[in-house]
Structures are given as structure tokens and as C-alpha cells.
Design a protein around this motif. Structure first.
Motif, PDB file in Angstrom:
ATOM      1  N   TRP A  58       0.825  -1.200   0.000  1.00  0.00           N
ATOM      2  CA  TRP A  58       0.000   0.000   0.000  1.00  0.00           C
ATOM      3  C   TRP A  58       0.865   1.258   0.000  1.00  0.00           C
ATOM      4  O   TRP A  58       0.598   2.206  -0.737  1.00  0.00           O
ATOM      5  CB  TRP A  58      -0.927  -0.044   1.210  1.00  0.00           C
ATOM      6  CG  TRP A  58      -1.820   1.133   1.358  1.00  0.00           C
ATOM      7  CD1 TRP A  58      -2.880   1.483   0.572  1.00  0.00           C
ATOM      8  CD2 TRP A  58      -1.732   2.129   2.377  1.00  0.00           C
ATOM      9  NE1 TRP A  58      -3.455   2.633   1.035  1.00  0.00           N
ATOM     10  CE2 TRP A  58      -2.777   3.045   2.149  1.00  0.00           C
ATOM     11  CE3 TRP A  58      -0.888   2.322   3.465  1.00  0.00           C
ATOM     12  CZ2 TRP A  58      -2.981   4.141   2.971  1.00  0.00           C
ATOM     13  CZ3 TRP A  58      -1.108   3.405   4.271  1.00  0.00           C
ATOM     14  CH2 TRP A  58      -2.136   4.301   4.023  1.00  0.00           C
ATOM     15  N   LEU A  59       1.909   1.274   0.838  1.00  0.00           N
ATOM     16  CA  LEU A  59       2.819   2.414   0.863  1.00  0.00           C
ATOM     17  C   LEU A  59       3.550   2.583  -0.466  1.00  0.00           C
ATOM     18  O   LEU A  59       3.679   3.692  -0.986  1.00  0.00           O
ATOM     19  CB  LEU A  59       3.840   2.256   1.991  1.00  0.00           C
ATOM     20  CG  LEU A  59       3.347   2.506   3.400  1.00  0.00           C
ATOM     21  CD1 LEU A  59       4.476   2.243   4.380  1.00  0.00           C
ATOM     22  CD2 LEU A  59       2.813   3.902   3.553  1.00  0.00           C
ATOM     23  N   TRP A  60       4.035   1.482  -1.020  1.00  0.00           N
ATOM     24  CA  TRP A  60       4.744   1.537  -2.298  1.00  0.00           C
ATOM     25  C   TRP A  60       3.829   2.068  -3.398  1.00  0.00           C
ATOM     26  O   TRP A  60       4.216   2.928  -4.181  1.00  0.00           O
ATOM     27  CB  TRP A  60       5.258   0.150  -2.665  1.00  0.00           C
ATOM     28  CG  TRP A  60       5.937   0.104  -3.986  1.00  0.00           C
ATOM     29  CD1 TRP A  60       7.234   0.376  -4.258  1.00  0.00           C
ATOM     30  CD2 TRP A  60       5.328  -0.226  -5.245  1.00  0.00           C
ATOM     31  NE1 TRP A  60       7.480   0.232  -5.601  1.00  0.00           N
ATOM     32  CE2 TRP A  60       6.321  -0.136  -6.228  1.00  0.00           C
ATOM     33  CE3 TRP A  60       4.041  -0.602  -5.624  1.00  0.00           C
ATOM     34  CZ2 TRP A  60       6.066  -0.394  -7.553  1.00  0.00           C
ATOM     35  CZ3 TRP A  60       3.789  -0.852  -6.962  1.00  0.00           C
ATOM     36  CH2 TRP A  60       4.802  -0.752  -7.904  1.00  0.00           C
ATOM     37  N   PHE A  61       2.613   1.561  -3.459  1.00  0.00           N
ATOM     38  CA  PHE A  61       1.672   1.991  -4.489  1.00  0.00           C
ATOM     39  C   PHE A  61       1.332   3.465  -4.328  1.00  0.00           C
ATOM     40  O   PHE A  61       1.288   4.219  -5.308  1.00  0.00           O
ATOM     41  CB  PHE A  61       0.393   1.137  -4.434  1.00  0.00           C
ATOM     42  CG  PHE A  61      -0.613   1.517  -5.471  1.00  0.00           C
ATOM     43  CD1 PHE A  61      -0.421   1.158  -6.792  1.00  0.00           C
ATOM     44  CD2 PHE A  61      -1.743   2.240  -5.131  1.00  0.00           C
ATOM     45  CE1 PHE A  61      -1.344   1.507  -7.771  1.00  0.00           C
ATOM     46  CE2 PHE A  61      -2.665   2.604  -6.094  1.00  0.00           C
ATOM     47  CZ  PHE A  61      -2.469   2.237  -7.403  1.00  0.00           C
ATOM     48  N   GLY A  62       1.092   3.902  -3.095  1.00  0.00           N
ATOM     49  CA  GLY A  62       0.776   5.301  -2.854  1.00  0.00           C
ATOM     50  C   GLY A  62       1.928   6.219  -3.216  1.00  0.00           C
ATOM     51  O   GLY A  62       1.729   7.285  -3.798  1.00  0.00           O
ATOM     52  N   TRP A  63       3.132   5.805  -2.885  1.00  0.00           N
ATOM     53  CA  TRP A  63       4.302   6.616  -3.218  1.00  0.00           C
ATOM     54  C   TRP A  63       4.442   6.766  -4.727  1.00  0.00           C
ATOM     55  O   TRP A  63       4.624   7.856  -5.242  1.00  0.00           O
ATOM     56  CB  TRP A  63       5.559   5.991  -2.624  1.00  0.00           C
ATOM     57  CG  TRP A  63       6.802   6.715  -3.028  1.00  0.00           C
ATOM     58  CD1 TRP A  63       7.616   6.419  -4.077  1.00  0.00           C
ATOM     59  CD2 TRP A  63       7.354   7.884  -2.421  1.00  0.00           C
ATOM     60  NE1 TRP A  63       8.649   7.310  -4.157  1.00  0.00           N
ATOM     61  CE2 TRP A  63       8.510   8.227  -3.140  1.00  0.00           C
ATOM     62  CE3 TRP A  63       6.983   8.665  -1.332  1.00  0.00           C
ATOM     63  CZ2 TRP A  63       9.280   9.316  -2.806  1.00  0.00           C
ATOM     64  CZ3 TRP A  63       7.772   9.743  -1.001  1.00  0.00           C
ATOM     65  CH2 TRP A  63       8.906  10.066  -1.736  1.00  0.00           C
ATOM     66  N   HIS A  64       4.352   5.659  -5.434  1.00  0.00           N
ATOM     67  CA  HIS A  64       4.552   5.694  -6.884  1.00  0.00           C
ATOM     68  C   HIS A  64       3.376   6.324  -7.622  1.00  0.00           C
ATOM     69  O   HIS A  64       3.538   6.801  -8.742  1.00  0.00           O
ATOM     70  CB  HIS A  64       4.832   4.295  -7.417  1.00  0.00           C
ATOM     71  CG  HIS A  64       6.208   3.827  -7.070  1.00  0.00           C
ATOM     72  ND1 HIS A  64       7.314   4.207  -7.769  1.00  0.00           N
ATOM     73  CD2 HIS A  64       6.655   3.036  -6.069  1.00  0.00           C
ATOM     74  CE1 HIS A  64       8.383   3.673  -7.229  1.00  0.00           C
ATOM     75  NE2 HIS A  64       8.009   2.957  -6.197  1.00  0.00           N
ATOM     76  N   THR A  65       2.223   6.337  -6.996  1.00  0.00           N
ATOM     77  CA  THR A  65       1.068   6.943  -7.648  1.00  0.00           C
ATOM     78  C   THR A  65       0.982   8.437  -7.407  1.00  0.00           C
ATOM     79  O   THR A  65       0.715   9.201  -8.332  1.00  0.00           O
ATOM     80  CB  THR A  65      -0.230   6.275  -7.150  1.00  0.00           C
ATOM     81  OG1 THR A  65      -0.140   4.875  -7.402  1.00  0.00           O
ATOM     82  CG2 THR A  65      -1.444   6.831  -7.862  1.00  0.00           C
ATOM     83  N   PHE A  66       1.245   8.866  -6.170  1.00  0.00           N
ATOM     84  CA  PHE A  66       0.966  10.253  -5.816  1.00  0.00           C
ATOM     85  C   PHE A  66       2.193  11.124  -5.586  1.00  0.00           C
ATOM     86  O   PHE A  66       2.124  12.325  -5.772  1.00  0.00           O
ATOM     87  CB  PHE A  66       0.081  10.302  -4.566  1.00  0.00           C
ATOM     88  CG  PHE A  66      -1.236   9.638  -4.773  1.00  0.00           C
ATOM     89  CD1 PHE A  66      -2.181  10.193  -5.607  1.00  0.00           C
ATOM     90  CD2 PHE A  66      -1.523   8.442  -4.150  1.00  0.00           C
ATOM     91  CE1 PHE A  66      -3.404   9.580  -5.808  1.00  0.00           C
ATOM     92  CE2 PHE A  66      -2.743   7.818  -4.339  1.00  0.00           C
ATOM     93  CZ  PHE A  66      -3.684   8.390  -5.168  1.00  0.00           C
ATOM     94  N   VAL A  67       3.305  10.583  -5.145  1.00  0.00           N
ATOM     95  CA  VAL A  67       4.414  11.415  -4.708  1.00  0.00           C
ATOM     96  C   VAL A  67       5.566  11.422  -5.697  1.00  0.00           C
ATOM     97  O   VAL A  67       6.157  12.472  -5.953  1.00  0.00           O
ATOM     98  CB  VAL A  67       4.908  10.963  -3.308  1.00  0.00           C
ATOM     99  CG1 VAL A  67       6.092  11.780  -2.869  1.00  0.00           C
ATOM    100  CG2 VAL A  67       3.786  11.068  -2.298  1.00  0.00           C
ATOM    101  N   ARG A  68       5.914  10.308  -6.255  1.00  0.00           N
ATOM    102  CA  ARG A  68       7.074  10.230  -7.132  1.00  0.00           C
ATOM    103  C   ARG A  68       6.907  11.148  -8.338  1.00  0.00           C
ATOM    104  O   ARG A  68       5.881  11.149  -8.994  1.00  0.00           O
ATOM    105  CB  ARG A  68       7.266   8.799  -7.614  1.00  0.00           C
ATOM    106  CG  ARG A  68       8.603   8.588  -8.278  1.00  0.00           C
ATOM    107  CD  ARG A  68       8.715   7.179  -8.723  1.00  0.00           C
ATOM    108  NE  ARG A  68       7.922   7.039  -9.946  1.00  0.00           N
ATOM    109  CZ  ARG A  68       7.973   6.006 -10.739  1.00  0.00           C
ATOM    110  NH1 ARG A  68       8.724   4.994 -10.432  1.00  0.00           N
ATOM    111  NH2 ARG A  68       7.247   5.952 -11.817  1.00  0.00           N
TER     112      ARG A  68
END
Length: 81
Positions: A58-68
């Protein structure tokens, strides 16, 4: 990269379509042992390692979707490009 990443949108559409198809079939066919997504998540979250793995996913997906790829304002005193 082109102006419109059509292939990326197509891949996401296929993934969400497969997800909704899986859930629809599993909800319609209650007589089979075809698990719903909530059954699969319940089986994974039964164990602490599974909970941590889903949290990390969940953290990985959120990072790559919204922050990166964001360009934060006023970082290091540089103007945004």
C-alpha cells in the motif's frame, strides 16, 4: 513519451476490468469455491507477515502513484522547472 500515454491508460483499464470481473463472477457464483477479493484479503491478513506485506504494498503503491515525480515548491531555493 507522447502527449497522451494511451498504452498506460489501456493497461490500467485492463487491470481494473479484470479486478471488477473477478469480483462480479465471485459474487454471482456463490455455490462455487471461487473466493471474493475480501476472502483473499482476509486470508492474507490472518497472519502478521501478510498484514505487513499488504501495508508495504500500500505504501509503495501510494508513493509511486501520488508522490514520485512531484516537484516541490521552493526546494533548495530553486525555481520549479
Amino acid at each position: 513519451m507522447g502527449e497522451h500515454p494511451v498504452i498506460g491508460y489501456l493497461v490500467w483499464a485492463v487491470l481494473f476490468g479484470a479486478l471488477f470481473t473477478w469480483e462480479g463472477i465471485s459474487l454471482i457464483r456463490t455455490d462455487d469455491a471461487f473466493p471474493t477479493l475480501s476472502d483473499a484479503m482476509r486470508a492474507v491478513m490472518r497472519y502478521p507477515v501478510g498484514r505487513w506485506a499488504l501495508f508495504a504494498l500500500w505504501l509503495w503503491f501510494g508513493w509511486h502513484t501520488f508522490v514520485r515525480g512531484w516537484h516541490f515548491l521552493l526546494r533548495d531555493g530553486q525555481a520549479p522547472e
